[in-house]
Design an enzyme around this catalytic site. Structure first.
Site, PDB file in Angstrom:
ATOM      1  N   GLY A   1     -12.292   0.998   6.964  1.00 47.60           N
ATOM      2  CA  GLY A   1     -10.905   0.890   7.406  1.00 47.60           C
ATOM      3  C   GLY A   1     -10.821   0.554   8.883  1.00 47.60           C
TER       4      GLY A   1
ATOM      5  CD1 TRP B   1      -8.549  -4.860   6.205  1.00 46.02           C
ATOM      6  CD2 TRP B   1      -7.220  -3.717   7.586  1.00 46.02           C
ATOM      7  NE1 TRP B   1      -7.262  -5.297   6.004  1.00 46.02           N
ATOM      8  CE2 TRP B   1      -6.429  -4.606   6.846  1.00 46.02           C
ATOM      9  CE3 TRP B   1      -6.600  -2.885   8.519  1.00 46.02           C
ATOM     10  CZ2 TRP B   1      -5.049  -4.696   7.007  1.00 46.02           C
ATOM     11  CZ3 TRP B   1      -5.224  -2.971   8.679  1.00 46.02           C
ATOM     12  CH2 TRP B   1      -4.451  -3.871   7.927  1.00 46.02           C
ATOM     13  CG  HIS B   2      -7.380  -1.542  11.976  1.00 45.49           C
ATOM     14  ND1 HIS B   2      -7.781  -0.678  10.968  1.00 45.49           N
ATOM     15  CD2 HIS B   2      -6.035  -1.412  12.063  1.00 45.49           C
ATOM     16  CE1 HIS B   2      -6.719  -0.062  10.479  1.00 45.49           C
ATOM     17  NE2 HIS B   2      -5.656  -0.483  11.119  1.00 45.49           N
ATOM     18  N   GLY B   3     -10.721  -4.770  12.919  1.00 47.86           N
ATOM     19  CA  GLY B   3     -11.409  -5.707  13.797  1.00 47.86           C
ATOM     20  C   GLY B   3     -12.867  -5.322  13.984  1.00 47.86           C
TER      21      GLY B   3
END
Length: 626
Positions: free
Chosen positions: A411, A414-416
């Site tokens: 997770g 997923w943001h970077g």
């Protein structure tokens, strides 16, 4: 006239369509008027014609959504079109070969294509740096799509040495993956018409920042006639006003007037100012993201479509697990359904569990350039496997914690592709695991453990005198004091009652923990991917050094006065957030049912007040970058 038409219909990267712009609401007003005409024509038609009008409605909204995305992202509309076509075709093949190996093969093809596109745009810098570090190369990123575009236009207008992340790609990629997965699992049948499917993928209210709408939740709505009751109309208006208020008054004002200044130059501000900005960022990111989804839910409701709830007063949470059930709920559900459960959930560990542990360990090596993080992650996975084999009674608990930890790390990624995002995700995963074990401990062990941890931190702080140890020492002291009080109460009563004081204590601890993890989240945001890791780490380190260093208490009162409006808004935002759920439901319902003339007055007054807070530069929504 030509310049005006170009401004209206052509993409301008400096003026994307935002919910906070007057231009968007003029756009939506025209769209809604045409939408109402189509709906009205559908009501006057016979049954067969009505179905045709439903299709016309879907096609119209798909065209509008594509125009909206073009005005937001320009030529990246082609990526959205490609994903729409490929997953629509592949889902048909998945359904045709249902029950055979070919069905699973086509599902894999779909996921590889979708995640491949996401990885290319989102992690190209990461993979390039990884290859350069591992093999001593000097590779540079190359934008293949820009190169192809230049070939068609012969103008060289697109830069090939920089990869720009398309707005909202993470959200619509996850949506189409949920579609093919739901078709494969038999939750839904494939959408027959590609234009209807294109509408599901691109529905403009939630296209660029969520909520992530699973196909099984939205596709059935494609074939339902429009219905908008008086109550639903009032609720839609409420959510739109609520979202605008959160975004412009709370989020943007806090960001422009304090938070951005501190995070840009933490060493110019005192420890107290850094700490206040960190807590303020927790309010900012909540008001920004939940404000967007409130507006999206309201706009969709006006058109007769229901989007899933995405936030449920997350800062009321009493532990990290509850927080992630209340925060970005659509992403949490997606990760649970399509990642956590396939990994084995709380039942067992699968090949995927250890595959991801190995891959995350490799990623940690690349991001940090150190074997330490890699060894730690590998040791955690190996230890869990050994203990699970040797102690069968704890196997399920260990597997559940390991799988949830992997999900939180992914997770974060997923943001970077940033080490700070991994730290943020890892800290949330560790917090969930620690809380699970804490809740099953008896009070004797809890108290003894907190005393030991606090003593060790005092010793470590005295020995090394590091700011981060000082921060942990103060926090551990506060937690230990609270634990001691609750331990004494337990000794007297021999039972653990959830009094309002105990609930408030749990809420404050959880909010503080989540806020601390946000230090790493915010430090990695709004950065050039090529330099994100170094800049983010320096920002986080400098803020920790300021917060954990010596404080000049004489500046606290002057700060509170100089930034009094920021302080008032922050406190007011927290108070409203912590209002009882029943009270919030009461004023929402009463707003929705008030007479139309009174609602119009409230809307006008609210908009006038809200737009007094608009800053010179419109602040983009935080999650546009993801």
């Amino acid at each position: 006239m030509i310049d005006t038409l170009r401004q209206i219909f052509l993409y301008d990267p400096t003026h994307p369509l935002l919910f906070t712009q007057f231009y968007f609401w003029a756009f939506f007003g025209i769209v809604y008027a045409l939408f109402a005409l189509i709906v009205e024509q559908g009501r006057k038609s016979k049954e067969q014609g009505a179905q045709g009008k439903l299709h016309m409605r879907n096609v119209f909204l798909m065209a509008v959504s594509w125009f909206f995305y073009y005005k937001t992202s320009g030529i990246f509309l082609l990526i959205l079109a490609f994903v729409t076509l490929s997953d629509w075709l592949i889902a048909k093949l998945i359904d045709r070969y249902r029950g055979t190996w070919k069905s699973k093969l086509w599902l894999i093809v779909s996921v590889v294509i979708d995640l491949g596109l996401l990885a290319y745009f989102k992690y190209a810098y990461f993979f390039t740096n990884m290859l350069n570090d591992m093999f001593g190369l000097s590779l540079q990123v190359f934008d293949l799509f820009a190169y192809i575009g230049n070939g068609f236009s012969d103008s060289g207008r697109f830069l090939v040495d920089t990869i720009i992340l398309p707005v909202g790609i993470s959200f619509y990629i996850f949506q189409v993956i949920s579609y093919t997965a739901d078709v494969f699992n038999g939750r839904i049948k494939p959408v027959k018409n590609i234009l209807d499917f294109g509408f599901y993928v691109s529905f403009f209210p939630q296209l660029v920042a969520g909520p992530i709408v699973r196909a099984s939740e939205f596709v059935p709505q494609l074939y339902k006639p429009f219905h908008l009751s008086r109550h639903h109309f009032g609720m839609a208006i409420f959510w739109i006003l609520n979202g605008l208020t959160k975004k412009i008054i709370l989020s943007d004002y806090l960001a422009v007037n304090l938070i951005d200044r501190v995070f840009d130059n933490p060493l110019l501000f005192s420890g107290f100012e850094n700490l206040f900005a960190l807590f303020g960022y927790s309010m900012q990111v909540y008001a920004d993201f939940s404000g967007y989804t409130d507006i999206a839910i309201g706009i969709a409701l006006l058109m007769g479509f229901y989007l899933p709830k995405n936030f449920d007063s997350p800062y009321k949470s009493q532990n990290p697990q509850e927080f992630w059930r209340r925060w970005h709920m659509s992403l949490s559900r997606w990760l649970k359904t399509y990642l956590y459960i396939p990994l084995g959930g709380n039942r067992n560990a699968t090949f995927g569990t250890y595959f991801w542990i190995a891959l995350i360990a490799l990623i940690a090596l690349v991001l940090t350039g150190s074997w330490i993080a890699t060894v730690i992650i590998a040791v955690i996975g190996l230890t869990v496997a050994i203990v699970a084999i040797k102690v069968p009674s704890h196997r399920k608990l260990l597997y559940a914690n390991l799988n949830s930890f992997i999900v939180m790390l992914l997770g974060g990624l997923w943001h970077g592709a940033s080490w700070n995002f991994m730290i943020w995700g890892g800290l949330n995963g560790i917090g969930m695991i620690v809380n699970k074990f804490w809740r099953v401990m008896n009070w004797h062990i809890r108290f003894a453990l907190m005393v030991l941890i606090t003593a060790l931190l005092y010793g470590a702080d005295a020995l090394w005198q590091l700011p981060v140890l000082h921060v942990f020492k103060i926090w551990a002291t506060i937690v230990a004091c609270g634990t001691m009080i609750r331990y004494i109460v337990w000794l007297i009563r021999r039972e653990e009652k959830k009094t309002w004081l105990a609930i408030a204590w749990n809420v404050m601890q959880t909010f503080t923990f989540i806020t601390f993890t946000r230090l790493f989240f915010r430090s990695s945001s709004n950065l050039d991917p090529a330099t994100a890791n170094q800049v983010a780490w320096e920002t986080a380190k400098n803020m920790v050094n300021q917060i954990g260093g010596a404080w000049d208490n004489s500046i606290i009162l002057p700060f509170m006065w100089e930034y009094r409006y920021v302080v008032i808004l922050f406190v007011l935002g927290m108070v409203i957030h912590w209002l009882p759920t029943k009270f919030k439901q009461w004023y929402r319902i009463n707003f929705a049912m008030m007479p139309l003339w009174l609602m119009v007055i409230v809307v006008v007054v609210t908009i006038v007040i809200v737009y007094q807070f608009i800053t010179a530069d419109m602040q983009p929504f935080i999650y546009f970058q993801f």
